[in-house]
Scaffold this motif. Sequence first.
Motif, PDB file in Angstrom:
ATOM      1  N   ASN A  65      10.193   7.618   6.070  1.00 18.53           N
ATOM      2  CA  ASN A  65       9.955   7.424   7.506  1.00 18.53           C
ATOM      3  C   ASN A  65       9.153   6.169   7.845  1.00 18.53           C
ATOM      4  O   ASN A  65       8.962   5.861   9.017  1.00 18.53           O
ATOM      5  N   VAL A  66       8.674   5.478   6.833  1.00 15.34           N
ATOM      6  CA  VAL A  66       7.774   4.349   7.069  1.00 15.34           C
ATOM      7  C   VAL A  66       8.372   3.071   6.496  1.00 15.34           C
ATOM      8  O   VAL A  66       8.873   3.047   5.367  1.00 15.34           O
ATOM      9  N   TYR A  67       8.285   2.024   7.300  1.00 15.58           N
ATOM     10  CA  TYR A  67       8.769   0.689   6.903  1.00 15.58           C
ATOM     11  C   TYR A  67       7.640  -0.316   7.126  1.00 15.58           C
ATOM     12  O   TYR A  67       6.798  -0.124   8.008  1.00 15.58           O
ATOM     13  N   THR A  68       7.664  -1.359   6.342  1.00 19.57           N
ATOM     14  CA  THR A  68       6.685  -2.425   6.556  1.00 19.57           C
ATOM     15  C   THR A  68       7.420  -3.753   6.712  1.00 19.57           C
ATOM     16  O   THR A  68       8.510  -3.944   6.166  1.00 19.57           O
ATOM     17  N   ASP A 120      19.123  -6.444   1.755  1.00 18.48           N
ATOM     18  CA  ASP A 120      18.483  -5.320   2.462  1.00 18.48           C
ATOM     19  C   ASP A 120      17.238  -5.787   3.202  1.00 18.48           C
ATOM     20  O   ASP A 120      16.989  -5.395   4.347  1.00 18.48           O
ATOM     21  N   VAL A 121      16.431  -6.598   2.547  1.00 14.78           N
ATOM     22  CA  VAL A 121      15.173  -7.026   3.148  1.00 14.78           C
ATOM     23  C   VAL A 121      15.422  -8.029   4.275  1.00 14.78           C
ATOM     24  O   VAL A 121      14.800  -7.954   5.336  1.00 14.78           O
ATOM     25  N   LEU A 122      16.332  -8.949   4.046  1.00 15.72           N
ATOM     26  CA  LEU A 122      16.540 -10.010   5.043  1.00 15.72           C
ATOM     27  C   LEU A 122      17.257  -9.496   6.292  1.00 15.72           C
ATOM     28  O   LEU A 122      17.073 -10.047   7.362  1.00 15.72           O
ATOM     29  N   ARG A 182       9.351   0.398  -3.332  1.00 13.87           N
ATOM     30  CA  ARG A 182      10.759   0.648  -2.954  1.00 13.87           C
ATOM     31  C   ARG A 182      11.173  -0.339  -1.852  1.00 13.87           C
ATOM     32  O   ARG A 182      11.717   0.047  -0.798  1.00 13.87           O
ATOM     33  N   ALA A 183      10.877  -1.590  -2.116  1.00 15.71           N
ATOM     34  CA  ALA A 183      11.069  -2.632  -1.100  1.00 15.71           C
ATOM     35  C   ALA A 183      12.515  -2.699  -0.615  1.00 15.71           C
ATOM     36  O   ALA A 183      12.768  -3.026   0.550  1.00 15.71           O
ATOM     37  N   GLY A 184      13.455  -2.397  -1.488  1.00 15.48           N
ATOM     38  CA  GLY A 184      14.862  -2.443  -1.075  1.00 15.48           C
ATOM     39  C   GLY A 184      15.181  -1.448   0.027  1.00 15.48           C
ATOM     40  O   GLY A 184      16.169  -1.606   0.755  1.00 15.48           O
ATOM     41  N   TRP A 192       0.813  -1.209   0.000  1.00 17.33           N
ATOM     42  CA  TRP A 192       0.000   0.000   0.000  1.00 17.33           C
ATOM     43  C   TRP A 192       0.856   1.274   0.000  1.00 17.33           C
ATOM     44  O   TRP A 192       0.360   2.376  -0.200  1.00 17.33           O
ATOM     45  N   LEU A 193       2.133   1.127   0.229  1.00 14.91           N
ATOM     46  CA  LEU A 193       2.996   2.319   0.306  1.00 14.91           C
ATOM     47  C   LEU A 193       2.896   3.197  -0.944  1.00 14.91           C
ATOM     48  O   LEU A 193       2.679   4.405  -0.831  1.00 14.91           O
ATOM     49  N   PRO A 194       3.063   2.648  -2.160  1.00 20.27           N
ATOM     50  CA  PRO A 194       2.994   3.545  -3.329  1.00 20.27           C
ATOM     51  C   PRO A 194       1.617   4.153  -3.534  1.00 20.27           C
ATOM     52  O   PRO A 194       1.505   5.331  -3.904  1.00 20.27           O
ATOM     53  N   PHE A 195       0.574   3.368  -3.272  1.00 21.64           N
ATOM     54  CA  PHE A 195      -0.778   3.929  -3.403  1.00 21.64           C
ATOM     55  C   PHE A 195      -0.911   5.162  -2.519  1.00 21.64           C
ATOM     56  O   PHE A 195      -1.308   6.239  -2.961  1.00 21.64           O
TER      57      PHE A 195
END
Lengths: 124, 373
Positions: free
Chosen positions: B303-306, B361-363, B328-330, B259-262
Amino acid sequence: MSGGDPAAAEHAYPVASVDDVPEGSARRVEVEGRALALLNLDGEFYALSDACPHKGARFSMVGTQTVVGEGTHGELDPEACTVKCPYHYWEFDLETGDAVSGSKKRVPTFETTVADGQVWVRLR
Amino acid sequence: MSEPGLAEFDTDVQASAVVDADFHVEPTAEDLARYFEDDRLRRRFETHGFPEFGYLVNRTLAKNYDDPTISGIRTLGHARTGEDVREGADAIGVDTALVTLGINQLGSIQNPLVKTAVCRAFNDYALDRVTPVDDDIKLVAAIPHWDPDAAVAELERVGDEPDVVGAYGWIGPYGLFGQEAFDPLFELLTDLDLPLVLHHAADDNRFTPNAMSMRTFVEWTWVNPCTQAIQNTANMVMTGVFDAFPDLNVVYQEAGTNWLPFLAYRLDEVYADHTGDFMFVERAFEAGQEYLSRQPSEYVFDNVYTCSQVFVKPDDPKAFRQLLELSRAGDTLIYSSDFPHYTFDPPAWLSKVLPEDIREDVLHGNAEDVFRL
């Protein structure tokens, strides 16, 4: 599960002794580079790819104890002839490999034979 | 071959390390009661204990989650102690476990004093019985944010403990975090360089008109938290929280990722047409600020991470790649297992489906940055 001389069948491999997989349990076996889950439902053996098509859980974990605590992973249902995935409980028909509900994904299943106390799996 | 009776997980993780941002520890009520300071509250808690998980749920909704024969809430076990956490983390291929209070139905305790005491007791319990077991077990400390003053007091008490890496709260039942009452908490979080970590609140959103209209577990448990996260993020951005506290990071757990890009582009589009409201937001009004300092999307992405669990992966590889890029998952996505719940996403699986360029980056990389590991 089928009868006949498994050694004579093309692409058939012995994977475990019957005693290795007690009723209601599962075991991971590797055959020709493929990881399979071998399941024993009331004395009937079933083999399927040991990776759920959803998120890769091993069906061979079914019935094992949880890492901590006293629960168990997944579920085998002898009446329905199904296995429920240890991670998310997706349920698959052990004869056809079809998901029982919710998904159109399918897990490959393989023919098994028992001869002389040995379980054989035919890869094609 | 595996030995009968032992679970064998796929731990073939395609990354150099795994940090799990949401590994639930579930002390029993008896475990926590020993850490209560006030005898009256302890007696009250000992009498009633925790609300039973799922007791507010129409059980026909939640086939896999609260069926006692399946025990979906403890699919992977029950981690009470640091030893349990280490054992569980090793089994699923996690190197560093950030432990969180697994009693997410806490809000169903009606009395705020008891709830606040539970948070305090849990933090003391975790710092006593869980984190000392291993250097790679860290605590996201529970904060009683239904009472912003109590939340600050609790964070002042434990926030500078070396094993505390974040502050844990819940979205949904307690109002939105754009309220000015939270400014002292945000100030303290940024001083301590700790993120605000928000988890969905289990049963606690049950008695709202919207929730009572829902008929399926899918809507209530898996879409509802996402809409709450969207609403909360929009509220924090549009009330100027991130202008006042530009270094504040917010991490959402179990609230979806895509939902971040939306939200980012929706806010940009509509804010461009409607800038007039902002100056009347309390924070902006008092500061004499006319406009946001940046485009709304910049706060969303900076400022927001999921957290990854539950992670949505479309079968179409192109769609999957596009979702990751647009989100921008990375930069924004952090792995979480949600141990021990049935919705668990294994790190090995996620590492294999993610593109190589963002895998590390994700792991672990994003978590190391945000939680200052």
